[in-house]
Scaffold this motif. Structure first.
Motif, PDB file in Angstrom:
ATOM      1  N   THR A 219       4.312  34.846   3.586  1.00 22.72           N
ATOM      2  CA  THR A 219       2.685  34.277   4.486  1.00 22.72           C
ATOM      3  C   THR A 219       2.266  34.747   2.985  1.00 22.72           C
ATOM      4  O   THR A 219       1.833  35.983   2.764  1.00 22.72           O
ATOM      5  CB  THR A 219       2.764  35.772   4.934  1.00 22.72           C
ATOM      6  N   PRO A 220       1.565  32.776   2.800  1.00 18.25           N
ATOM      7  CA  PRO A 220       0.500  33.199   1.256  1.00 18.25           C
ATOM      8  C   PRO A 220      -0.700  34.549   2.194  1.00 18.25           C
ATOM      9  O   PRO A 220      -1.315  34.498   3.068  1.00 18.25           O
ATOM     10  CB  PRO A 220       0.315  32.175   1.452  1.00 18.25           C
ATOM     11  N   PRO A 221      -1.340  35.258   1.191  1.00 17.26           N
ATOM     12  CA  PRO A 221      -1.970  36.170   1.417  1.00 17.26           C
ATOM     13  C   PRO A 221      -3.551  35.664   1.042  1.00 17.26           C
ATOM     14  O   PRO A 221      -4.460  36.182   1.216  1.00 17.26           O
ATOM     15  CB  PRO A 221      -2.407  37.298   0.647  1.00 17.26           C
ATOM     16  N   VAL A 222      -3.380  34.672   0.202  1.00 13.91           N
ATOM     17  CA  VAL A 222      -4.026  34.124  -0.268  1.00 13.91           C
ATOM     18  C   VAL A 222      -4.405  32.136  -0.378  1.00 13.91           C
ATOM     19  O   VAL A 222      -3.282  31.743   0.597  1.00 13.91           O
ATOM     20  CB  VAL A 222      -4.245  34.191  -1.484  1.00 13.91           C
ATOM     21  N   LYS A 223      -4.774  31.512  -0.137  1.00 13.38           N
ATOM     22  CA  LYS A 223      -5.351  29.639  -0.030  1.00 13.38           C
ATOM     23  C   LYS A 223      -5.962  29.369  -1.492  1.00 13.38           C
ATOM     24  O   LYS A 223      -6.522  30.282  -1.879  1.00 13.38           O
ATOM     25  CB  LYS A 223      -6.198  29.536   1.284  1.00 13.38           C
ATOM     26  N   LEU A 224      -5.482  28.414  -1.654  1.00 15.14           N
ATOM     27  CA  LEU A 224      -5.686  27.855  -3.301  1.00 15.14           C
ATOM     28  C   LEU A 224      -5.771  26.080  -2.586  1.00 15.14           C
ATOM     29  O   LEU A 224      -4.934  25.310  -2.165  1.00 15.14           O
ATOM     30  CB  LEU A 224      -4.504  28.285  -4.129  1.00 15.14           C
ATOM     31  N   TYR A 225      -7.245  25.372  -3.236  1.00 16.01           N
ATOM     32  CA  TYR A 225      -7.317  24.241  -3.476  1.00 16.01           C
ATOM     33  C   TYR A 225      -7.424  24.015  -5.102  1.00 16.01           C
ATOM     34  O   TYR A 225      -8.355  24.201  -5.993  1.00 16.01           O
ATOM     35  CB  TYR A 225      -8.074  23.632  -1.947  1.00 16.01           C
ATOM     36  N   LEU A 233     -10.122  26.272  -5.887  1.00 18.91           N
ATOM     37  CA  LEU A 233     -10.829  26.523  -4.889  1.00 18.91           C
ATOM     38  C   LEU A 233     -10.521  27.581  -4.407  1.00 18.91           C
ATOM     39  O   LEU A 233      -9.108  27.205  -3.733  1.00 18.91           O
ATOM     40  CB  LEU A 233     -11.441  25.581  -4.061  1.00 18.91           C
ATOM     41  N   PHE A 234     -10.445  29.757  -4.530  1.00 17.42           N
ATOM     42  CA  PHE A 234      -9.458  30.087  -4.351  1.00 17.42           C
ATOM     43  C   PHE A 234     -10.007  31.218  -2.886  1.00 17.42           C
ATOM     44  O   PHE A 234     -11.502  30.635  -2.886  1.00 17.42           O
ATOM     45  CB  PHE A 234      -9.033  31.231  -5.418  1.00 17.42           C
ATOM     46  N   ALA A 235      -9.677  31.460  -1.944  1.00 17.15           N
ATOM     47  CA  ALA A 235     -10.118  32.102  -0.932  1.00 17.15           C
ATOM     48  C   ALA A 235      -8.679  33.525  -0.411  1.00 17.15           C
ATOM     49  O   ALA A 235      -8.058  33.081  -0.552  1.00 17.15           O
ATOM     50  CB  ALA A 235     -10.142  31.649   0.301  1.00 17.15           C
ATOM     51  N   TYR A 236      -9.406  34.242  -0.551  1.00 13.28           N
ATOM     52  CA  TYR A 236      -8.664  35.934   0.988  1.00 13.28           C
ATOM     53  C   TYR A 236      -8.169  35.753   1.997  1.00 13.28           C
ATOM     54  O   TYR A 236      -9.672  35.263   2.604  1.00 13.28           O
ATOM     55  CB  TYR A 236      -9.447  37.107  -0.011  1.00 13.28           C
ATOM     56  N   TYR A 237      -7.772  35.696   2.542  1.00  6.78           N
ATOM     57  CA  TYR A 237      -7.155  35.497   3.920  1.00  6.78           C
ATOM     58  C   TYR A 237      -7.891  36.977   4.455  1.00  6.78           C
ATOM     59  O   TYR A 237      -6.870  38.078   4.123  1.00  6.78           O
ATOM     60  CB  TYR A 237      -5.775  35.190   4.922  1.00  6.78           C
ATOM     61  N   THR A 238      -8.399  37.219   5.012  1.00  2.00           N
ATOM     62  CA  THR A 238      -8.566  38.469   5.004  1.00  2.00           C
ATOM     63  C   THR A 238      -8.607  38.734   6.932  1.00  2.00           C
ATOM     64  O   THR A 238      -9.436  37.860   7.901  1.00  2.00           O
ATOM     65  CB  THR A 238     -10.467  38.537   5.788  1.00  2.00           C
ATOM     66  N   LEU A 239      -7.660  40.047   7.274  1.00  2.00           N
ATOM     67  CA  LEU A 239      -7.332  40.360   8.508  1.00  2.00           C
ATOM     68  C   LEU A 239      -8.431  40.868   8.798  1.00  2.00           C
ATOM     69  O   LEU A 239      -9.110  41.176   9.037  1.00  2.00           O
ATOM     70  CB  LEU A 239      -6.164  40.361   8.581  1.00  2.00           C
ATOM     71  N   SER A 240      -8.679  40.152  10.958  1.00  2.00           N
ATOM     72  CA  SER A 240      -9.399  41.023  11.614  1.00  2.00           C
ATOM     73  C   SER A 240      -8.460  41.242  13.381  1.00  2.00           C
ATOM     74  O   SER A 240      -7.409  40.659  13.418  1.00  2.00           O
ATOM     75  CB  SER A 240     -10.188  40.597  12.299  1.00  2.00           C
ATOM     76  N   THR A 259     -11.000  29.480   8.223  1.00  2.00           N
ATOM     77  CA  THR A 259     -11.924  28.516   8.078  1.00  2.00           C
ATOM     78  C   THR A 259     -12.721  29.214   7.997  1.00  2.00           C
ATOM     79  O   THR A 259     -14.260  28.074   7.015  1.00  2.00           O
ATOM     80  CB  THR A 259     -12.140  27.667   8.928  1.00  2.00           C
ATOM     81  N   GLN A 260     -12.849  30.472   7.765  1.00  2.00           N
ATOM     82  CA  GLN A 260     -14.389  31.549   7.697  1.00  2.00           C
ATOM     83  C   GLN A 260     -14.118  31.891   6.077  1.00  2.00           C
ATOM     84  O   GLN A 260     -14.592  32.634   5.182  1.00  2.00           O
ATOM     85  CB  GLN A 260     -14.613  32.318   8.297  1.00  2.00           C
ATOM     86  N   SER A 261     -12.704  32.003   5.311  1.00  2.00           N
ATOM     87  CA  SER A 261     -12.674  32.468   4.035  1.00  2.00           C
ATOM     88  C   SER A 261     -13.472  32.227   3.599  1.00  2.00           C
ATOM     89  O   SER A 261     -14.017  30.668   3.039  1.00  2.00           O
ATOM     90  CB  SER A 261     -11.087  31.765   3.793  1.00  2.00           C
ATOM     91  N   MET A 262     -14.016  32.704   2.751  1.00  2.00           N
ATOM     92  CA  MET A 262     -14.777  32.408   1.430  1.00  2.00           C
ATOM     93  C   MET A 262     -14.275  32.079   0.202  1.00  2.00           C
ATOM     94  O   MET A 262     -13.172  33.199  -0.388  1.00  2.00           O
ATOM     95  CB  MET A 262     -15.865  34.068   0.547  1.00  2.00           C
ATOM     96  N   LEU A 263     -14.598  30.938   0.121  1.00  2.00           N
ATOM     97  CA  LEU A 263     -13.753  30.194  -1.370  1.00  2.00           C
ATOM     98  C   LEU A 263     -15.272  30.421  -2.627  1.00  2.00           C
ATOM     99  O   LEU A 263     -16.091  30.203  -3.242  1.00  2.00           O
ATOM    100  CB  LEU A 263     -14.408  28.859  -1.151  1.00  2.00           C
ATOM    101  N   PHE A 264     -14.354  30.366  -3.871  1.00  2.00           N
ATOM    102  CA  PHE A 264     -14.536  30.695  -5.153  1.00  2.00           C
ATOM    103  C   PHE A 264     -14.591  29.630  -6.129  1.00  2.00           C
ATOM    104  O   PHE A 264     -13.527  29.749  -5.992  1.00  2.00           O
ATOM    105  CB  PHE A 264     -13.689  32.455  -5.236  1.00  2.00           C
ATOM    106  N   PRO A 265     -15.476  29.280  -6.615  1.00  2.00           N
ATOM    107  CA  PRO A 265     -15.476  28.046  -7.046  1.00  2.00           C
ATOM    108  C   PRO A 265     -15.236  28.416  -8.453  1.00  2.00           C
ATOM    109  O   PRO A 265     -15.298  28.693  -9.570  1.00  2.00           O
ATOM    110  CB  PRO A 265     -15.987  27.355  -6.874  1.00  2.00           C
TER     111      PRO A 265
END
Length: 301
Positions: A219-225, A233-240, A259-265
């Motif tokens: 399970t990827p803990p992050v997303k990457l484009y 473009l990199f973002a963390y999946y933050t669980l709630s 969709t709400q994860s913050m993307l860092f460019p």
């Protein structure tokens, strides 16, 4: 049917766009490679007509880019030239703030589609954000806008055969596999829409299109484009913890709103840190694609 997001039209009425919006659009083209180092910019008249603004707004936009060292050889009456990477200010990306995926991804993907050869690599949980973001450039192509010669998209998604770290019930069980099946349905549906929309460009516009999926054993803990090898473009999946309706039952789950994860460019040419991050992110993605991932079939459960 193409999935798209809403954006202001490029060819709207005069004065609808500000000079900063024009500067943002042109900056995106330079950093995505659609406008290459050493290439002459369009004339002010051409840019004013394209963006539906007065020439004064274009001049202000070009002045901003020249100040950022993205343009050189600017002289009155002659189009500026896109600056070589060595001429650019090393910290010009500092003003680019992280944004939620729904806000930040779509314009970056649209800018990537301005290049003659589009290459998008994505690692994510379901591909819903990418499917939404890619809708706008496809809409523009179908409307007669710029079309690239080649589009190559690769997507890494979790395998259907693993126990997902998330989404998962708070109590730790998944009786009957309901949560897993819900995630898998979404993964497959979004991937099928993405593939269909892209491959439709073959028949409608004769584009060379490749869309490939592979499955990860975790399970990827992050997303990457990764866009055109020039931007990451990199973002963390933050669980709630939240309640979700599955069938007729409310279930308390740990999940992430991707969709709400913050993307860092990070952009190649915007300093050593950003260039190194883009290079290493691409190496990481390629290694996963070539080693432990497996062919993925977007079949029904």
């Amino acid at each position: 049917m193409v999935v798209s997001t809403e954006h202001a039209p490029v060819d709207g009425g005069r004065g609808r766009r500000s000079h900063r919006e024009v500067a943002d659009a042109l900056r995106d083209r330079i950093r995505s490679g659609a406008l290459r180092p050493g290439q002459r910019m369009p004339t002010q008249a051409e840019l004013a007509d394209e963006f539906g603004v007065e020439r004064g707004a274009v001049r202000e936009a070009l002045r901003i880019l020249h100040h950022e060292h993205l343009l050189s050889d600017a002289s009155k009456g002659s189009p500026a030239t896109v600056a070589e990477a060595t001429e650019r200010a090393p910290a010009c990306v500092g003003s680019v703030r992280p944004q939620p995926t729904t806000v930040g991804l779509a314009p970056r993907v649209a800018a990537a589609f301005e290049a003659p050869r589009v290459k998008i690599d994505a690692l994510c949980l379901t591909s819903v954000s990418l499917t939404m973001a890619i809708g706008e450039p496809l809409r523009r192509i179908h409307a007669g806008g710029h079309k690239p010669a080649k589009v190559d998209v690769r997507v890494l998604l979790p395998s259907r055969d693993i126990v997902l770290a998330f989404p998962t019930p708070v109590d730790g069980g998944d009786e009957g596999g309901r949560v897993h099946r819900r995630w898998l349905d979404q993964r497959n549906a979004q991937g099928q829409v993405l593939r269909h929309n892209l491959l439709a460009l073959r028949a409608s516009h004769g584009l060379d299109v490749s869309v490939r999926f592979r499955a990860l054993p975790f399970t990827p803990p992050v997303k990457l484009y990764l866009l055109n090898g020039a931007e990451a473009l990199f973002a963390y999946y933050t669980l709630s913890k939240r309640d979700e309706e599955i069938g007729q039952e409310s279930l308390e789950m740990y999940d992430a709103q991707g969709t709400q994860s913050m993307l860092f460019p990070f952009r190649r040419g915007d300093g050593l840190r950003d260039t190194t991050f883009v290079d290493q992110a691409q190496l990481w993605f390629d290694a996963l694609w070539d080693t432990i991932s497996r062919d993925l079939e977007l079949a029904a459960c």
